[in-house]
Design an enzyme around this catalytic site. Structure first.
Site, PDB file in Angstrom:
ATOM      1  N   GLU A  36      48.215  47.375  21.187  1.00 43.20           N
ATOM      2  CA  GLU A  36      48.342  46.554  22.405  1.00 43.20           C
ATOM      3  C   GLU A  36      49.773  46.454  22.907  1.00 43.20           C
ATOM      4  OE1 GLU A  36      48.034  43.379  25.387  1.00 43.20           O
ATOM      5  OE2 GLU A  36      49.389  43.386  23.698  1.00 43.20           O
ATOM      6  N   HIS A  70      49.288  40.388  18.779  1.00 45.22           N
ATOM      7  CA  HIS A  70      49.118  40.616  20.222  1.00 45.22           C
ATOM      8  C   HIS A  70      50.481  41.092  20.753  1.00 45.22           C
ATOM      9  CE1 HIS A  70      46.912  38.733  23.959  1.00 45.22           C
ATOM     10  NE2 HIS A  70      47.284  39.967  24.182  1.00 45.22           N
ATOM     11  N   HIS A 124      46.997  35.507  16.705  1.00 45.06           N
ATOM     12  CA  HIS A 124      45.837  34.645  16.999  1.00 45.06           C
ATOM     13  C   HIS A 124      44.974  34.482  15.751  1.00 45.06           C
ATOM     14  CE1 HIS A 124      46.817  34.914  21.246  1.00 45.06           C
ATOM     15  NE2 HIS A 124      46.676  36.230  21.236  1.00 45.06           N
ATOM     16  N   ASN A 130      50.066  35.365  25.338  1.00 47.84           N
ATOM     17  CA  ASN A 130      49.818  36.805  25.471  1.00 47.84           C
ATOM     18  C   ASN A 130      51.005  37.602  24.977  1.00 47.84           C
ATOM     19  OD1 ASN A 130      49.626  39.497  26.843  1.00 47.84           O
ATOM     20  ND2 ASN A 130      47.657  38.633  27.448  1.00 47.84           N
ATOM     21  N   ASN A 182      50.854  37.708  31.875  1.00 50.34           N
ATOM     22  CA  ASN A 182      50.573  38.607  30.750  1.00 50.34           C
ATOM     23  C   ASN A 182      51.874  39.136  30.140  1.00 50.34           C
ATOM     24  OD1 ASN A 182      49.551  40.965  29.226  1.00 50.34           O
ATOM     25  ND2 ASN A 182      47.597  40.388  30.102  1.00 50.34           N
ATOM     26  N   ASP A 196      49.414  44.920  32.610  1.00 52.81           N
ATOM     27  CA  ASP A 196      49.405  44.284  31.285  1.00 52.81           C
ATOM     28  C   ASP A 196      50.851  44.161  30.789  1.00 52.81           C
ATOM     29  OD1 ASP A 196      48.785  43.581  28.569  1.00 52.81           O
ATOM     30  OD2 ASP A 196      46.802  44.440  28.797  1.00 52.81           O
ATOM     31  N   ASN A 197      51.245  44.891  29.758  1.00 49.81           N
ATOM     32  CA  ASN A 197      52.591  44.681  29.211  1.00 49.81           C
ATOM     33  C   ASN A 197      53.656  45.490  29.945  1.00 49.81           C
ATOM     34  OD1 ASN A 197      51.493  42.998  27.315  1.00 49.81           O
ATOM     35  ND2 ASN A 197      51.195  44.630  25.826  1.00 49.81           N
TER      36      ASN A 197
HETATM   37 CA   LIG Z   1      49.315  41.883  27.128  1.00 51.09          CA
END
Ligand SMILES: [Ca+2]
Ligand SMILES: [Ca+2]
Length: 353
Positions: A53, A114, A133, A167, A222, A267-268
């Site tokens: 991720e 994450h 998490h 996140n 995010n 996203d990232n």
């Molecule tokens: Ca992310």
């Protein structure tokens, strides 16, 4: 008469929900197909099968990769296996990944990594901060990286009432970081939050002395990262399909300078250390991610944003695939002409540019 009013209200309510659901489908690009853009020299990385991720590469070329994320509503191919942090040395001719050992005393069975961020102190000690998490809660774990032993020594778990649904993080100093919250509700109401676009998510500043919300109003904050000169913070709003460029102030507050619209679910974020360009791991069509179908899998898309601070940032596609090769890209990071692309739950790609 009462019945008629009730029926009218019910009809109006259903119509509103229907309209909002249609809007949501458009917001998550439910109708979009991606056009392929594939560099010549790419191959899947052996050993990364259950997600990658987030990726953070040290100035020395050592890449940390978080793997095995379990996140509600998103597929996971190994639900019973704990998450891991992998290391890859991008200076090698044919780099391979290696899972890092984690010191005893840390609950490895519930490790669910994450977003990640590295920090090097004045003594050149490398720390890896990991959003975790365990049992679907949110903590930030601080590890010290032992390069010789290829291991992570767990130093501390950070919890805070405002550190919810975290996140990603970007570390600013010892135990100081910004963290993004990607949704507000943690139960079924998260659906209402998405459908009604409540915009209750935020960026948190955390330090041992002070914890505060420094920016809010995001649909779903995010990925987060910092510019090479440390003056600006870049934040991805995945449901708003954009990147916010924020100015960092001495008191850690953030003010928004501009928003770069990208038309894909961002996203990232990482920064190319050579150019300062932003690299964004994106989801071209999020309905395929949320309603996973092996026959029509989610695709991958990596965008490069040049001159993010200028009047006219230039946006180009570094990689795009319909899911036949790589599914659900969440991050891309570069080091000396090598590109790593990670995914939420699928494999990871290595390209020589
Ligand atoms: Ca992310
Ligand atoms: Ca990150």
């Amino acid at each position: 008469m009462g019945k008629l009013v009730a029926l009218t209200l019910l009809g109006a309510g259903l119509a509103l929900i229907g309209e909002r659901l249609m809007t949501l489908r458009e917001r998550i690009n439910a109708y979009r197909e991606v056009e392929p853009v594939e560099p010549q020299n790419c191959h899947l990385i052996e050993g990364l099968e259950n997600g990658s991720e987030d990726i953070d590469i040290l100035p020395s070329g050592l890449a940390f990769i978080s793997s095995g994320l379990k996140y509600p509503g998103v597929p996971n191919f190994a639900p019973d296996e704990p998450g891991q942090i992998f290391l890859m040395d991008l200076n090698e001719q044919n780099p391979r990944v290696q899972a890092l050992n984690i010191s005893d005393g840390f609950d490895k069975a519930s490790f669910n990594p994450h977003g990640i961020s590295t920090f090097i102190d004045k003594d050149q000690i490398v720390y890896l901060y990991v959003v975790n998490h365990p049992h679907m809660e949110s903590t930030v774990e601080i590890f010290k990286f032992e390069e010789q032993q290829r291991s992570l020594v767990h130093l501390k778990t950070i919890k805070h009432e405002l550190l919810k649904s975290v996140n990603d993080i970007v570390v600013l100093g010892a135990e100081q970081f910004y963290a993004t919250r990607d949704h507000y509700f943690t139960n079924f109401l998260v659906l209402l939050e998405m459908v009604m676009d409540l915009r209750w998510t935020y960026i948190l500043f955390y330090s041992p002395r002070e914890v505060k919300v420094v920016a809010k109003g995001f649909s779903s904050a995010n990925g987060i990262t910092i510019s090479p000169d440390k003056k600006y913070i870049y934040v991805a709003d995945i449901l708003d399909k954009n990147i916010h460029v924020m100015k960092k102030h001495d008191n850690w507050d953030l003010t928004q300078l501009k928003v770069i619209q990208l038309g894909t679910l961002v996203d990232n974020l990482t920064v190319d250390p050579d150019t300062g360009d932003i690299l964004a791991g994106c989801h071209p069509n999020a309905i395929k991610l949320l309603m996973y179908n092996t026959e029509d899998p989610p695709g991958s898309e990596v965008l490069r944003i040049r001159n993010a601070l200028s009047e006219k940032p230039r946006i180009s596609t570094e990689y795009a695939n319909n899911g036949s090769m790589l599914q659900g890209s969440s991050v891309a990071s570069v080091y000396q002409g090598k590109l790593l692309i990670g995914t939420v739950f699928h494999k990871a790609l290595y390209c020589v540019l």
